[in-house]
Design a protein around this motif. Structure first.
Motif, PDB file in Angstrom:
ATOM      1  N   UNK A 445       0.804  -1.216   0.000  1.00 36.27           N
ATOM      2  CA  UNK A 445       0.000   0.000   0.000  1.00 36.27           C
ATOM      3  C   UNK A 445       0.840   1.270   0.000  1.00 36.27           C
ATOM      4  N   UNK A 446       2.035   1.216   0.627  1.00 38.72           N
ATOM      5  CA  UNK A 446       2.760   2.480   0.725  1.00 38.72           C
ATOM      6  C   UNK A 446       3.254   2.982  -0.626  1.00 38.72           C
ATOM      7  N   UNK A 447       3.224   2.123  -1.652  1.00 37.32           N
ATOM      8  CA  UNK A 447       3.592   2.616  -2.980  1.00 37.32           C
ATOM      9  C   UNK A 447       2.610   3.691  -3.442  1.00 37.32           C
ATOM     10  N   UNK A 448       1.456   3.693  -2.818  1.00 38.63           N
ATOM     11  CA  UNK A 448       0.476   4.732  -3.129  1.00 38.63           C
ATOM     12  C   UNK A 448       1.045   6.123  -2.860  1.00 38.63           C
ATOM     13  N   UNK A 449       1.999   6.165  -1.929  1.00 38.79           N
ATOM     14  CA  UNK A 449       2.614   7.429  -1.573  1.00 38.79           C
ATOM     15  C   UNK A 449       3.185   8.154  -2.785  1.00 38.79           C
ATOM     16  N   UNK A 450       3.689   7.375  -3.731  1.00 45.80           N
ATOM     17  CA  UNK A 450       4.305   7.996  -4.903  1.00 45.80           C
ATOM     18  C   UNK A 450       3.264   8.750  -5.716  1.00 45.80           C
ATOM     19  N   UNK A 451       2.152   8.075  -5.975  1.00 50.49           N
ATOM     20  CA  UNK A 451       1.185   8.699  -6.872  1.00 50.49           C
ATOM     21  C   UNK A 451       0.306   9.725  -6.167  1.00 50.49           C
ATOM     22  N   UNK A 452       0.245   9.608  -4.847  1.00 48.06           N
ATOM     23  CA  UNK A 452      -0.527  10.573  -4.072  1.00 48.06           C
ATOM     24  C   UNK A 452      -0.107  12.015  -4.381  1.00 48.06           C
ATOM     25  N   UNK A 453       1.192  12.157  -4.627  1.00 49.45           N
ATOM     26  CA  UNK A 453       1.736  13.494  -4.805  1.00 49.45           C
ATOM     27  C   UNK A 453       1.073  14.243  -5.961  1.00 49.45           C
ATOM     28  N   UNK A 454       0.717  13.511  -7.024  1.00 45.17           N
ATOM     29  CA  UNK A 454       0.113  14.223  -8.154  1.00 45.17           C
ATOM     30  C   UNK A 454      -1.372  13.914  -8.279  1.00 45.17           C
ATOM     31  N   UNK A 455      -1.952  13.424  -7.197  1.00 44.19           N
ATOM     32  CA  UNK A 455      -3.340  12.965  -7.321  1.00 44.19           C
ATOM     33  C   UNK A 455      -4.343  14.074  -7.592  1.00 44.19           C
ATOM     34  N   UNK A 456      -4.161  15.230  -6.979  1.00 40.92           N
ATOM     35  CA  UNK A 456      -5.194  16.250  -7.116  1.00 40.92           C
ATOM     36  C   UNK A 456      -5.403  16.685  -8.574  1.00 40.92           C
ATOM     37  N   UNK A 457      -4.303  16.939  -9.252  1.00 40.67           N
ATOM     38  CA  UNK A 457      -4.429  17.372 -10.644  1.00 40.67           C
ATOM     39  C   UNK A 457      -5.108  16.302 -11.490  1.00 40.67           C
ATOM     40  N   UNK A 458      -4.696  15.071 -11.269  1.00 38.91           N
ATOM     41  CA  UNK A 458      -5.301  13.988 -12.033  1.00 38.91           C
ATOM     42  C   UNK A 458      -6.763  13.797 -11.632  1.00 38.91           C
ATOM     43  N   UNK A 459      -7.065  14.074 -10.373  1.00 39.70           N
ATOM     44  CA  UNK A 459      -8.444  13.963  -9.902  1.00 39.70           C
ATOM     45  C   UNK A 459      -9.330  14.940 -10.674  1.00 39.70           C
ATOM     46  N   UNK A 460      -8.829  16.168 -10.860  1.00 39.10           N
ATOM     47  CA  UNK A 460      -9.598  17.165 -11.591  1.00 39.10           C
ATOM     48  C   UNK A 460      -9.886  16.673 -13.012  1.00 39.10           C
ATOM     49  N   UNK A 461      -8.842  16.153 -13.650  1.00 38.50           N
ATOM     50  CA  UNK A 461      -9.012  15.697 -15.032  1.00 38.50           C
ATOM     51  C   UNK A 461      -9.961  14.507 -15.101  1.00 38.50           C
ATOM     52  N   UNK A 462      -9.793  13.541 -14.182  1.00 38.43           N
ATOM     53  CA  UNK A 462     -10.638  12.347 -14.301  1.00 38.43           C
ATOM     54  C   UNK A 462     -12.083  12.660 -13.924  1.00 38.43           C
ATOM     55  N   UNK A 463     -12.293  13.621 -13.017  1.00 41.31           N
ATOM     56  CA  UNK A 463     -13.664  13.968 -12.665  1.00 41.31           C
ATOM     57  C   UNK A 463     -14.378  14.604 -13.859  1.00 41.31           C
ATOM     58  N   UNK A 464     -13.668  15.461 -14.609  1.00 41.20           N
ATOM     59  CA  UNK A 464     -14.274  16.053 -15.805  1.00 41.20           C
ATOM     60  C   UNK A 464     -14.650  14.942 -16.785  1.00 41.20           C
ATOM     61  N   UNK A 465     -13.774  13.939 -16.915  1.00 39.41           N
ATOM     62  CA  UNK A 465     -14.085  12.823 -17.814  1.00 39.41           C
ATOM     63  C   UNK A 465     -15.263  11.995 -17.262  1.00 39.41           C
ATOM     64  N   UNK A 466     -15.333  11.848 -15.944  1.00 34.56           N
ATOM     65  CA  UNK A 466     -16.475  11.136 -15.344  1.00 34.56           C
ATOM     66  C   UNK A 466     -17.793  11.816 -15.715  1.00 34.56           C
ATOM     67  N   UNK A 467     -17.821  13.132 -15.540  1.00 34.73           N
ATOM     68  CA  UNK A 467     -19.066  13.872 -15.802  1.00 34.73           C
ATOM     69  C   UNK A 467     -19.383  13.858 -17.307  1.00 34.73           C
ATOM     70  N   UNK A 468     -18.365  13.959 -18.105  1.00 43.61           N
ATOM     71  CA  UNK A 468     -18.536  13.896 -19.565  1.00 43.61           C
ATOM     72  C   UNK A 468     -19.133  12.540 -19.962  1.00 43.61           C
TER      73      UNK A 468
END
Ligand code: ASP
Length: 483
Positions: A445-468
């Motif tokens: 699970x701690x490997x999640x630490x790596x991707x956590x760092x850029x999660x917010x930006x990707x969250x914004x992009x994937x949420x727009x795709x979710x709504x689309x």
């Protein structure tokens, strides 16, 4: 009082953590220990070379000279991924390593990992109640059994098809770019047999289907077995709608109240993300060095590229050929909702706007919109599904140093689909769900630490795709409704 927005705080946490970790890695990640005193009985001398990634342990007994290597990315036959694996094979070498072998960077890194791990535990803590209450609220919010029955099949068929298309796109891109492997030519050699399973594809798929049906739903909750939880909750919700009346009403109120609380709790935990990110990224960079940061850049690009292909190629084709609508006009009509989704990173928060855009600007009927969108906000998340698949494959590449075999990728695809169904439409929900797929793929699970760092930006992009994806679903379902 002036307060920096959370995503900036996370970015700052990431920068500070990376700097601290890299500094440690540069200055204190190597140690050579030659030992001839204080050794366990029977050992004449020992030598340990501990560098940022590899550790070599060599000891001499009367009979032989033994050499062991700990390599998190295991590329040589006879290497071990971690001390636990080493201990299973050679307890003496493991003891020597633990007593004398760890460089300062690794020791400090281990502490960073423990502290950052507290944050990950909190994410794990909210996962089950968040999934259950969010799914129930989504399904019970739909209205009476008649309405649910009518459009249900088509809507679900659309959701599943497009989510699978999204996941396939994600897997194709991540297999091409291989963000976690860098340009290490000799990487894809070993360990395939470690991670590949000997089961046939049909066995694997059947096991997944079996996992969806819990023999004991309460045991599934505590295990936790996420696939069973998601499937049982959906079934529970559907039957609650069927039973109707005050029963459905009560469960709806209870679920909605629970969801409000869980959402508040998740948000409070997410506020700790900057600190969690700081420690976890410091742990990873301290123990693995600058390569991780480079890999993270490629990972970010892979997710963005795959999301862009799904949103700008796949979905427009569906709109054009299946819904018979102009993709550009439709996107223009939905643009306020899409932009809100991007900036809020929450499908739920965007929902009112998505509903009004779809009716007033895109001309879809209220009947279709009010069915497809609320359900879609909870269970149809193309962007999240794609992201989960890419992220887990990336983590596996980083962790094992090789790409996962095809059968493993199929398991990840199916699990990513269910994880996206279970994810709540709130910021960072995808991160909470990531725990599930990592568990299924047997990754730490701690490997999640790596991707956590850029999660917010990707969250914004994937949420727009979710709504689309939800909006396009309305157009598709509407076309068949009005035929
Ligand atoms: N934030 C996403 C949404 O609301 C879910 C996720 O984290 O992937 O749609």
């Amino acid at each position: 009082m002036f307060r920096l927005a959370l995503h900036w705080q996370i970015l700052i946490g990431m920068v500070i953590g990376s700097l601290v970790g890299l500094l440690l890695n540069l200055t204190a990640s190597e140690s050579d220990v030659f030992l001839d005193s204080g050794l366990p009985a029977g050992i004449q001398s020992a030598e340990i070379t501990d560098s940022s990634r590899l550790t070599e342990i060599q000891y001499v007994t009367e009979a032989e000279t033994v050499k062991r290597v700990i390599d998190p990315l295991v590329k040589e036959p006879g290497s071990f991924r971690n001390v636990t694996e080493l201990r299973a094979e050679d307890a003496i070498a493991a003891d020597l390593y633990e007593r004398f072998g760890q460089s300062t960077a690794k020791q400090v890194g281990a502490w960073f990992k423990r502290i950052g791990g507290l944050f990950l535990r909190m994410l794990q803590m909210v996962a089950v109640p968040l999934i259950v209450t969010s799914l129930l609220t989504g399904i019970l919010g739909l209205g009476g059994a008649d309405e649910v029955g009518r459009m249900f099949t088509r809507t679900i068929a659309y959701y599943l098809t497009t989510s699978m298309l999204a996941i396939t796109t994600g897997l194709l891109v991540v297999n091409m770019i291989r963000p976690g492997l860098g340009n290490d030519d000799d990487a894809p050699r070993a360990v395939a047999e470690n991670i590949g399973s000997s089961e046939s594809l049909s066995d694997i798929l059947f096991n997944q289907v079996q996992a969806i049906i819990p023999a004991n739903p309460l045991a599934a909750l505590t295990a936790p077995n996420f696939l069973s939880i998601i499937a049982f909750t959906i079934a529970f919700g559907i039957f609650a709608v069927r039973v109707g009346g005050t029963t459905a009403e009560r469960i709806r109120n209870f679920a909605a109240a629970g969801f409000d609380v869980m959402m508040a709790m998740t948000m409070a935990i997410i506020r700790l993300a900057p600190i969690g990110v700081l420690f976890l990224i410091a742990y990873v960079t301290a123990t693995q060095g600058i390569d991780v940061i480079k890999a993270l850049g490629w990972y970010f690009l892979s997710v963005v590229l795959a999301l862009a292909i799904h949103a700008a190629v796949t979905m427009p084709l569906i709109l054009w050929f299946v819904a018979r609508r102009s993709p550009t006009d439709f996107a223009r009509a939905m643009s306020p909702a899409l932009l809100t989704a991007f900036s809020s990173a929450s499908s739920n928060a965007t929902l009112p706007l998505t509903l009004s855009n779809i009716e007033q600007r895109a001309g879809v009927s209220n009947k279709t919109g009010s069915f497809v969108l609320p359900l879609g906000a909870t269970i149809n998340m193309d962007g999240t599904a794609l992201y989960e698949a890419v992220a887990v494959l990336f983590i596996a590449q980083l962790h094992y140093g090789v790409n996962l075999p095809f059968t493993q990728q199929v398991i990840i695809a199916v699990t990513a689909l269910l994880a996206s169904v279970g994810a709540a439409g709130i910021p960072h929900a995808g991160l909470v769900m990531m725990v599930i797929i990592l568990q299924v793929a047997g990754l730490p699970l701690e490997m999640q630490g790596v991707i956590l760092a850029v999660d917010r930006l990707l969250d914004m992009a994937r949420t727009a795709v979710n709504v689309w994806g939800d909006a396009c679903g309305c157009a598709v379902v509407e076309r068949f409704e009005t035929q």
